[in-house]
Design a protein around this motif. Structure first.
Motif, PDB file in Angstrom:
ATOM      1  N   LEU A 158      44.223  16.904  96.697  1.00  0.00           N
ATOM      2  CA  LEU A 158      43.147  17.894  96.660  1.00  0.00           C
ATOM      3  C   LEU A 158      41.957  17.385  95.871  1.00  0.00           C
ATOM      4  O   LEU A 158      40.808  17.717  96.176  1.00  0.00           O
ATOM      5  N   ASP A 159      42.192  16.547  94.850  1.00  0.00           N
ATOM      6  CA  ASP A 159      41.097  16.020  94.035  1.00  0.00           C
ATOM      7  C   ASP A 159      40.547  14.702  94.572  1.00  0.00           C
ATOM      8  O   ASP A 159      39.822  13.996  93.865  1.00  0.00           O
ATOM      9  N   GLY A 160      40.865  14.358  95.810  1.00  0.00           N
ATOM     10  CA  GLY A 160      40.345  13.140  96.415  1.00  0.00           C
ATOM     11  C   GLY A 160      40.953  11.871  95.872  1.00  0.00           C
ATOM     12  O   GLY A 160      40.473  10.773  96.165  1.00  0.00           O
ATOM     13  N   GLY A 161      41.992  12.003  95.068  1.00  0.00           N
ATOM     14  CA  GLY A 161      42.642  10.840  94.486  1.00  0.00           C
ATOM     15  C   GLY A 161      42.274  10.607  93.038  1.00  0.00           C
ATOM     16  O   GLY A 161      42.831   9.730  92.387  1.00  0.00           O
ATOM     17  N   GLY A 162      41.299  11.371  92.529  1.00  0.00           N
ATOM     18  CA  GLY A 162      40.976  11.300  91.111  1.00  0.00           C
ATOM     19  C   GLY A 162      39.968  10.258  90.710  1.00  0.00           C
ATOM     20  O   GLY A 162      39.749  10.028  89.520  1.00  0.00           O
ATOM     21  N   ALA A 163      39.316   9.605  91.669  1.00  0.00           N
ATOM     22  CA  ALA A 163      38.320   8.572  91.330  1.00  0.00           C
ATOM     23  C   ALA A 163      37.468   8.293  92.565  1.00  0.00           C
ATOM     24  O   ALA A 163      37.769   8.744  93.670  1.00  0.00           O
ATOM     25  N   PHE A 164      36.393   7.529  92.349  1.00  0.00           N
ATOM     26  CA  PHE A 164      35.553   7.104  93.460  1.00  0.00           C
ATOM     27  C   PHE A 164      36.249   6.028  94.293  1.00  0.00           C
ATOM     28  O   PHE A 164      37.001   5.197  93.768  1.00  0.00           O
ATOM     29  N   ASN A 165      35.982   6.069  95.589  1.00  0.00           N
ATOM     30  CA  ASN A 165      36.373   4.986  96.478  1.00  0.00           C
ATOM     31  C   ASN A 165      35.355   3.864  96.305  1.00  0.00           C
ATOM     32  O   ASN A 165      34.201   4.018  96.690  1.00  0.00           O
ATOM     33  N   PRO A 166      35.722   2.721  95.730  1.00  0.00           N
ATOM     34  CA  PRO A 166      34.728   1.663  95.494  1.00  0.00           C
ATOM     35  C   PRO A 166      34.095   1.148  96.781  1.00  0.00           C
ATOM     36  O   PRO A 166      32.981   0.625  96.751  1.00  0.00           O
ATOM     37  N   VAL A 226      26.666  18.166  84.894  1.00  0.00           N
ATOM     38  CA  VAL A 226      27.673  19.214  85.068  1.00  0.00           C
ATOM     39  C   VAL A 226      28.866  18.918  84.162  1.00  0.00           C
ATOM     40  O   VAL A 226      29.565  17.917  84.358  1.00  0.00           O
ATOM     41  N   ASP A 227      29.106  19.784  83.190  1.00  0.00           N
ATOM     42  CA  ASP A 227      30.233  19.582  82.281  1.00  0.00           C
ATOM     43  C   ASP A 227      31.566  19.688  82.995  1.00  0.00           C
ATOM     44  O   ASP A 227      32.513  18.961  82.689  1.00  0.00           O
ATOM     45  N   ASP A 228      31.651  20.613  83.941  1.00  0.00           N
ATOM     46  CA  ASP A 228      32.919  20.895  84.620  1.00  0.00           C
ATOM     47  C   ASP A 228      32.663  20.909  86.124  1.00  0.00           C
ATOM     48  O   ASP A 228      32.416  21.954  86.724  1.00  0.00           O
ATOM     49  N   LEU A 229      32.706  19.728  86.732  1.00  0.00           N
ATOM     50  CA  LEU A 229      32.521  19.601  88.176  1.00  0.00           C
ATOM     51  C   LEU A 229      33.902  19.562  88.821  1.00  0.00           C
ATOM     52  O   LEU A 229      34.605  18.549  88.765  1.00  0.00           O
ATOM     53  N   ALA A 230      34.306  20.694  89.399  1.00  0.00           N
ATOM     54  CA  ALA A 230      35.645  20.789  89.988  1.00  0.00           C
ATOM     55  C   ALA A 230      35.772  19.802  91.145  1.00  0.00           C
ATOM     56  O   ALA A 230      34.917  19.764  92.035  1.00  0.00           O
ATOM     57  N   ARG A 231      36.815  18.996  91.116  1.00  0.00           N
ATOM     58  CA  ARG A 231      37.025  17.986  92.149  1.00  0.00           C
ATOM     59  C   ARG A 231      37.972  18.539  93.214  1.00  0.00           C
ATOM     60  O   ARG A 231      39.182  18.419  93.136  1.00  0.00           O
ATOM     61  N   THR A 232      37.390  19.180  94.228  1.00  0.00           N
ATOM     62  CA  THR A 232      38.175  19.752  95.312  1.00  0.00           C
ATOM     63  C   THR A 232      37.681  19.216  96.643  1.00  0.00           C
ATOM     64  O   THR A 232      36.473  19.151  96.875  1.00  0.00           O
ATOM     65  N   GLU A 233      38.592  18.833  97.524  1.00  0.00           N
ATOM     66  CA  GLU A 233      38.241  18.186  98.786  1.00  0.00           C
ATOM     67  C   GLU A 233      38.758  19.005  99.965  1.00  0.00           C
ATOM     68  O   GLU A 233      39.964  19.107 100.205  1.00  0.00           O
ATOM     69  N   ILE A 234      37.823  19.573 100.741  1.00  0.00           N
ATOM     70  CA  ILE A 234      38.201  20.428 101.863  1.00  0.00           C
ATOM     71  C   ILE A 234      38.902  19.658 102.972  1.00  0.00           C
ATOM     72  O   ILE A 234      39.701  20.214 103.726  1.00  0.00           O
TER      73      ILE A 234
END
Length: 557
Positions: A158-166, A226-234
């Motif tokens: 749900l969080d996209g894996g927790g990091a950027f895709n390099p 943004v202090d709290d940017l929720a990482r949610t992936e539709i």
């Protein structure tokens, strides 16, 4: 920061007269007592702003549901607020430019966001870490921006894996140094979140949206807005159904519920996850996707609208009911925490959806791209940008460089392989305006093709690398697709995807106001700053474009 000032609101008759005389310019000031002309408002101090986007919400949807008493919570907010019936997006209505308008105060010309999948002639490939190869990269900041998508992987978290895709992060040569360009580097102007944090040191900011990592640009160029940017992936896979959350609107409700809970947690003095204590945000918000998914669903399967009068089909009606109830739960939580009287609530949309009148729907496939390919303005076999990767998976970092790109939905954004061919390409497009193949269905009075100086005035100079060389707005109702999964789309400037609902509910207003004068959604951002007693011109886009705050209220002096 300057000392706090009270806000006052004009009576309906006075407001109408002023609007008639002055259009959408600044309104006259009320009395120094802090009460409006009709003595029906006790000015309140705004401590929090909650911004909500119900993606797809047309002005007609809002008016119909309030008038029909099918959205009682929105109707209640309207009774203590100002409803703007003439609100439009600034030229393009994809989610990126739509949200950028709300949080930067700028159009794509200034914010530099045209679509979540676009092109930039100045950028280098993610693999070109020395910036020594060809330039011109198909920038993709969507669901594949999370690390789950690396090497074409499944979106299992749900969080996209927790990091950027390099593999999704291009490079730019900046001051002679080759640097990665994350989404927050890509946006060209600051955001309201950055302004709030810079000028209100104790303030906290929060946001939740549909892509876990592509929406990193909300942080602004500082990277920390943004202090709290929720990482949610539709587009992540829900293990309970083995499908993503956008397959059917009832499943999208489950995704939106994550965002609703995040807001409730934040109102309750916690972070978005509800696991840590945190100050209630000064500026926070989210968006709803359920309505958008319901609108796109085929009319034959319950989606969309029943007629040209925006009569909702069963899916759309249910989606509006869901969003209304969810907003009601937020209002109730604010009241329970004694925050309602100090919170301004803004309800609007990033974009609408087109066409709502199913009889206007035209789906001839992507004739625009095919015509450009056939005439060698792009690779004739479609091998351009992320259409051609080594693995066959989108956004794995191996796409072709310097190929140009076309983005189509109910609009066409065209970056040519060779910009010197603009005039020739426009001539080809104008010779094929009809709706029969290979025509692009742009032969009606509301269609247009922008290029050259007319495009540069509205969207910026393509020679700088970011702005498309050509923008095609087809006839309203045209979707450049053959998909049987959706009957509506957004992204362009058709009436149905640009005319939006906009409601500003403010502490202390006792009588509803309606402003019919035309406004743009870019005016929301400076309005938010003024509500918090901050200066709108601290937003770069507001300064550059001269964006006014919304009409209908003004500060006492």
């Amino acid at each position: 920061m300057e000392g706090r000032r009270k806000w006052s609101y004009l009576g309906a008759a006075v407001a109408s007269a002023v609007i008639a005389m002055a259009g959408v310019q600044n309104m006259a000031h009320a009395s120094e007592s802090g009460r409006d002309h009709d003595h029906d408002h006790d000015a309140k101090r705004v401590e929090h702003v909650l911004l909500i986007s119900i993606d797809g919400l047309h002005e007609q949807d809002l008016a119909r549901c309030i008038g029909g008493n099918t959205c009682p919570n929105l109707a209640s907010l309207a009774q203590s607020g100002i409803t703007y019936t003439g609100a439009h997006t600034p030229g393009l209505s994809d989610s990126f430019p739509g949200l950028a308008a709300l949080v930067t105060g700028g159009s794509p010309k200034t914010a530099g966001l045209f679509y979540d999948v676009s092109y930039d002639r100045t950028l280098y490939a993610p693999s070109d870490t020395n910036c020594t190869g060809k330039q011109g990269w198909n920038v993709v900041f969507d669901e594949t921006t999370g690390i789950d998508a690396q090497n074409g992987g499944a979106l299992v978290h749900l969080d996209g894996g927790g990091a950027f895709n390099p593999q999704a992060i291009p490079h730019a040569l900046i001051g002679g140094v080759c640097k990665p360009v994350y989404p927050h580097d890509y946006v060209k102007t600051n955001t309201i979140f950055e302004v709030v944090k810079q000028h209100m040191p104790a303030a906290r900011t929060a946001w939740a949206d549909k892509h876990a990592w592509g929406y990193d640009w909300l942080n602004g160029p500082s990277g920390h807005g943004v202090d709290d940017l929720a990482r949610t992936e539709i587009n992540s896979i829900d293990p309970a159904t083995n499908s993503d959350y956008s397959d059917v609107y009832t499943h999208t409700e489950k995704f939106d519920a994550y965002h609703v809970q995040a807001i409730l947690n934040e109102i309750d003095g916690k972070d978005s996850t509800g696991t840590q204590s945190a100050a209630v945000p000064t500026l926070f918000g989210t968006n709803f996707q359920t309505l958008s998914v319901a609108q796109k669903a085929p009319v034959a399967k319950g989606g969309g609208y029943l007629d040209a009068d925006f009569t909702p089909g069963p899916d759309v009606a249910a989606a509006i009911t869901y969003a209304d109830a969810a907003i009601g739960s937020m209002v109730q939580a604010l009241k329970q925490r004694n925050l309602y009287e100090s919170t301004a609530i803004i309800v609007t949309a990033k974009h609408g959806q087109s066409p709502t009148d199913h009889t206007k729907l035209v789906k001839n496939g992507d004739t625009l791209t095919k015509l450009l390919e056939a005439n060698n303005y792009l690779d004739p076999t479609g091998n351009f940008g992320q259409n051609n990767t080594a693995s066959g998976n989108l956004n794995d970092g191996s796409g072709l460089v310097g190929t140009g790109f076309v983005q189509t939905d109910d609009v066409g954004l065209i970056w040519l392989r060779d910009p010197s061919q603009v005039d020739a390409a426009v001539a080809t497009l104008k010779a094929n305006l009809g709706c029969n193949a290979p025509g692009i269905c742009a032969d009606g009075p509301q269609a247009y093709i922008l290029s050259g100086s007319s495009l540069a005035r509205r969207f910026g100079n393509p020679a700088l690398g970011r702005t498309p060389d050509i923008i095609v707005q087809p006839n309203p109702g045209v979707i450049y697709s053959s998909s049987k999964k959706k009957d509506e789309e957004h992204g362009g400037n058709a009436p149905d995807d640009s005319h939006l609902g906009l409601l500003v509910s403010l502490p202390g207003i006792r009588h509803a106001r309606t402003v019919a004068a035309p406004v743009q959604t870019t005016q929301v951002a400076p309005t938010i700053l003024r509500l918090l007693d901050l200066k709108p011109h601290w937003l770069h886009a507001v300064e550059r474009e001269g964006t006014e705050a919304l009409p209908g209220f003004e500060r006492d002096r």
